[in-house]
Design a protein around this motif. Structure first.
Motif, PDB file in Angstrom:
ATOM      1  N   PRO A 267      23.914  36.997 -11.787  1.00  0.00           N
ATOM      2  CA  PRO A 267      24.380  37.019 -13.168  1.00  0.00           C
ATOM      3  C   PRO A 267      23.612  35.994 -14.007  1.00  0.00           C
ATOM      4  N   VAL A 268      23.040  36.442 -15.106  1.00  0.00           N
ATOM      5  CA  VAL A 268      22.232  35.579 -15.964  1.00  0.00           C
ATOM      6  C   VAL A 268      22.840  35.581 -17.356  1.00  0.00           C
ATOM      7  N   GLU A 269      23.079  34.383 -17.844  1.00  0.00           N
ATOM      8  CA  GLU A 269      23.541  34.224 -19.224  1.00  0.00           C
ATOM      9  C   GLU A 269      22.336  33.813 -20.070  1.00  0.00           C
ATOM     10  N   LEU A 270      21.992  34.628 -21.032  1.00  0.00           N
ATOM     11  CA  LEU A 270      20.789  34.410 -21.840  1.00  0.00           C
ATOM     12  C   LEU A 270      21.183  34.043 -23.256  1.00  0.00           C
ATOM     13  N   GLU A 271      20.583  32.983 -23.743  1.00  0.00           N
ATOM     14  CA  GLU A 271      20.804  32.548 -25.123  1.00  0.00           C
ATOM     15  C   GLU A 271      19.447  32.185 -25.726  1.00  0.00           C
ATOM     16  N   THR A 272      19.043  32.926 -26.735  1.00  0.00           N
ATOM     17  CA  THR A 272      17.762  32.667 -27.403  1.00  0.00           C
ATOM     18  C   THR A 272      18.001  32.524 -28.889  1.00  0.00           C
ATOM     19  N   GLY A 273      17.347  31.544 -29.456  1.00  0.00           N
ATOM     20  CA  GLY A 273      17.420  31.363 -30.890  1.00  0.00           C
ATOM     21  C   GLY A 273      16.369  32.194 -31.591  1.00  0.00           C
ATOM     22  N   GLU A 274      16.118  31.841 -32.842  1.00  0.00           N
ATOM     23  CA  GLU A 274      15.092  32.523 -33.614  1.00  0.00           C
ATOM     24  C   GLU A 274      13.730  31.978 -33.208  1.00  0.00           C
ATOM     25  N   LEU A 275      13.000  32.760 -32.431  1.00  0.00           N
ATOM     26  CA  LEU A 275      11.701  32.304 -31.933  1.00  0.00           C
ATOM     27  C   LEU A 275      10.571  32.561 -32.921  1.00  0.00           C
ATOM     28  N   GLY A 276      10.765  33.472 -33.830  1.00  0.00           N
ATOM     29  CA  GLY A 276       9.714  33.726 -34.810  1.00  0.00           C
ATOM     30  C   GLY A 276       8.460  34.289 -34.170  1.00  0.00           C
ATOM     31  N   ASP A 277       7.363  34.098 -34.837  1.00  0.00           N
ATOM     32  CA  ASP A 277       6.071  34.583 -34.342  1.00  0.00           C
ATOM     33  C   ASP A 277       5.396  33.470 -33.549  1.00  0.00           C
ATOM     34  N   LEU A 278       5.677  33.414 -32.271  1.00  0.00           N
ATOM     35  CA  LEU A 278       5.046  32.414 -31.411  1.00  0.00           C
ATOM     36  C   LEU A 278       3.616  32.835 -31.094  1.00  0.00           C
ATOM     37  N   PRO A 279       2.722  31.872 -30.883  1.00  0.00           N
ATOM     38  CA  PRO A 279       1.389  32.225 -30.382  1.00  0.00           C
ATOM     39  C   PRO A 279       1.497  32.966 -29.056  1.00  0.00           C
ATOM     40  N   ALA A 280       0.565  33.868 -28.813  1.00  0.00           N
ATOM     41  CA  ALA A 280       0.652  34.719 -27.624  1.00  0.00           C
ATOM     42  C   ALA A 280       0.686  33.898 -26.343  1.00  0.00           C
ATOM     43  N   GLY A 281      -0.136  32.848 -26.269  1.00  0.00           N
ATOM     44  CA  GLY A 281      -0.168  32.035 -25.059  1.00  0.00           C
ATOM     45  C   GLY A 281       1.134  31.306 -24.813  1.00  0.00           C
ATOM     46  N   VAL A 282       1.702  30.720 -25.858  1.00  0.00           N
ATOM     47  CA  VAL A 282       2.982  30.002 -25.724  1.00  0.00           C
ATOM     48  C   VAL A 282       4.088  30.971 -25.349  1.00  0.00           C
ATOM     49  N   SER A 283       4.092  32.126 -25.999  1.00  0.00           N
ATOM     50  CA  SER A 283       5.130  33.120 -25.707  1.00  0.00           C
ATOM     51  C   SER A 283       5.039  33.591 -24.261  1.00  0.00           C
ATOM     52  N   LEU A 284       3.814  33.852 -23.777  1.00  0.00           N
ATOM     53  CA  LEU A 284       3.644  34.237 -22.375  1.00  0.00           C
ATOM     54  C   LEU A 284       4.058  33.097 -21.449  1.00  0.00           C
ATOM     55  N   GLY A 285       3.721  31.857 -21.798  1.00  0.00           N
ATOM     56  CA  GLY A 285       4.111  30.713 -20.978  1.00  0.00           C
ATOM     57  C   GLY A 285       5.617  30.588 -20.852  1.00  0.00           C
ATOM     58  N   VAL A 286       6.337  30.775 -21.964  1.00  0.00           N
ATOM     59  CA  VAL A 286       7.805  30.727 -21.930  1.00  0.00           C
ATOM     60  C   VAL A 286       8.343  31.796 -20.987  1.00  0.00           C
ATOM     61  N   TYR A 287       7.816  33.002 -21.114  1.00  0.00           N
ATOM     62  CA  TYR A 287       8.286  34.093 -20.256  1.00  0.00           C
ATOM     63  C   TYR A 287       8.040  33.788 -18.789  1.00  0.00           C
ATOM     64  N   ARG A 288       6.823  33.299 -18.444  1.00  0.00           N
ATOM     65  CA  ARG A 288       6.496  33.039 -17.044  1.00  0.00           C
ATOM     66  C   ARG A 288       7.328  31.890 -16.478  1.00  0.00           C
ATOM     67  N   ILE A 289       7.592  30.878 -17.273  1.00  0.00           N
ATOM     68  CA  ILE A 289       8.415  29.761 -16.779  1.00  0.00           C
ATOM     69  C   ILE A 289       9.828  30.245 -16.478  1.00  0.00           C
ATOM     70  N   VAL A 290      10.397  31.044 -17.369  1.00  0.00           N
ATOM     71  CA  VAL A 290      11.741  31.586 -17.124  1.00  0.00           C
ATOM     72  C   VAL A 290      11.718  32.526 -15.927  1.00  0.00           C
ATOM     73  N   GLN A 291      10.704  33.340 -15.819  1.00  0.00           N
ATOM     74  CA  GLN A 291      10.606  34.280 -14.700  1.00  0.00           C
ATOM     75  C   GLN A 291      10.537  33.554 -13.369  1.00  0.00           C
ATOM     76  N   GLU A 292       9.676  32.519 -13.286  1.00  0.00           N
ATOM     77  CA  GLU A 292       9.557  31.780 -12.037  1.00  0.00           C
ATOM     78  C   GLU A 292      10.851  31.041 -11.704  1.00  0.00           C
ATOM     79  N   SER A 293      11.498  30.493 -12.711  1.00  0.00           N
ATOM     80  CA  SER A 293      12.754  29.771 -12.480  1.00  0.00           C
ATOM     81  C   SER A 293      13.835  30.706 -11.948  1.00  0.00           C
ATOM     82  N   LEU A 294      13.974  31.879 -12.546  1.00  0.00           N
ATOM     83  CA  LEU A 294      14.978  32.835 -12.074  1.00  0.00           C
ATOM     84  C   LEU A 294      14.617  33.377 -10.695  1.00  0.00           C
TER      85      LEU A 294
END
Length: 389
Positions: A267-294
């Protein structure tokens, strides 16, 4: 040496023609041919080696030239000395050139002093003008040669730097692809293993649950296969500017990631704020960090563990917090009651945490991993956002 040989032969032929002309003119006190011809040959022969061995060639010309000039056998002595001064300045250097010019001046002075019939002033001016002309020409050509050598050295250095930069870029790209492969394969395989284990237990008692687990395995495998194909297409592509056929995930795909983890049994509880237009690299980094953590939660937290994902952007900083309440741990990663900054110490436990750390550091961020204050485990990352103005 071929050009110098032709030049020496021509100079020797000129001296021999002058000797023959003196014979027809019946010049008195003319040396016999068996002395004149060998001296003419010995006079011009060292000029063949004036580039390969300029010093010894020049001094042989000087010694033979004294005898050749004393017997007045032609222009070979004057031309040979002029070429030798030029060659020493160009191919050896100024210091050796000054020494050689000094030797020429001394030999010429002695010769002029022993020949009272000559015009001393005119001969001295002719000698000075000839030396100055040869020295100036040698300086010009020597400077040009030094310039060419410097240009060649710089070109070689630039080629070396370019090759080194290419090797560094290849190594960085291989590291990036290795991290991408690890993220894709580790996450997908972990989900598939957990689902396969669950399906094997529930296949008889709860066929519907087993069917859903098999369906999750199928969907996860197809997604991983698509990611692998995208990475392999990049590796095989001859067009460096070609776009990947499948878009990379970003922070907006966290909801799908959380849904897949719920389907996998966490069970995963997800809470995301307004991320706006993140740079592609930062956005991919956020996704990979969350993916590896889960993925680590799925593998290490144990049964019944739940996970919480918080991703918020405050100004130019994106903060990521992934925590779980399970019993999973990585030995000696951090002291009890505290966390350890992964930038200051090696990270045990596999390539996953190293990959998260490198992703954070690529964008100037930080990563902290350790036991959560209330139990369980947590990953905290902060990535600065640098948008091009």
């Amino acid at each position: 040496m071929a050009g110098d040989t032709v030049l020496a032969v021509l100079l020797g032929l000129v001296d021999m023609l002058l000797f023959v002309a003196d014979g027809f003119a019946e010049v008195p006190e003319r040396p016999p041919w068996f002395i004149a011809v060998p001296l003419d040959v010995v006079m011009v022969a060292p000029l063949v080696f004036r580039r390969k061995s300029p010093l010894w060639s020049a001094y042989v010309v000087l010694v033979v030239g004294v005898v050749h000039a004393s017997l007045e056998l032609g222009i070979g002595s004057v031309a040979g000395l002029a070429m030798s001064i030029y060659s020493v300045v160009v191919y050896v250097g100024r210091r050796q050139g000054l020494v050689y010019v000094g030797a020429v001046v001394v030999a010429s002075a002695v010769q002029l002093a022993l020949d009272p019939s000559g015009e001393l002033v005119i001969d001295a001016l002719f000698l000075a003008f000839g030396i100055a002309l040869c020295w100036t020409l040698g300086e010009f050509v020597g400077a040009r040669r030094a310039y060419d050598v410097e240009v060649e050295a710089r070109l070689h250095l630039l080629e070396t730097e370019r090759d080194q930069a290419t090797r560094i870029a290849v190594a960085e790209e291989r590291g990036r692809i290795a991290r991408e492969l690890h993220d894709v394969v580790a996450h997908a395989v972990s989900v598939m293993v957990v689902q396969a284990d669950g399906a094997s237990y529930a296949i008889r008692s709860n066929p519907d649950l087993a069917q859903r687990a098999v369906q999750t395995i199928s969907e996860t495998g197809r997604g991983a296969l698509g990611e692998l194909r995208r990475l392999l297409d990049v590796l095989r592509s001859d067009d460096a500017d070609g776009e990947p056929r499948v878009p990379q995930p970003d922070a907006h795909a966290l909801a799908d990631l959380a849904e897949r983890m719920r389907a996998a049994g966490v069970p995963v509880e997800l809470e995301t704020g307004e991320l706006g237009d993140l740079p592609a690299g930062v956005s991919l980094g956020v996704y990979r960090i969350v993916q590896e953590s889960l993925t680590n939660t799925l593998k290490h937290a144990g049964r019944g563990a739940t996970a919480s994902v918080r991703v918020h952007r405050t100004g130019d900083l994106v903060e990521v917090l992934v925590s779980d309440d399970g019993a999973g741990r990585i030995p000696q990663l951090a002291p009890a009651g505290g966390r350890r900054d992964l930038r200051d110490a090696p990270v045990p436990g596999g390539n996953g945490l190293i990959g998260m750390r490198e992703r954070a550091h690529v964008y100037g961020g930080t990563l902290e991993v350790g036991p959560a204050p209330g139990g369980g485990w947590q990953v905290r990352a902060a990535l600065p956002v640098r948008l091009d103005k």
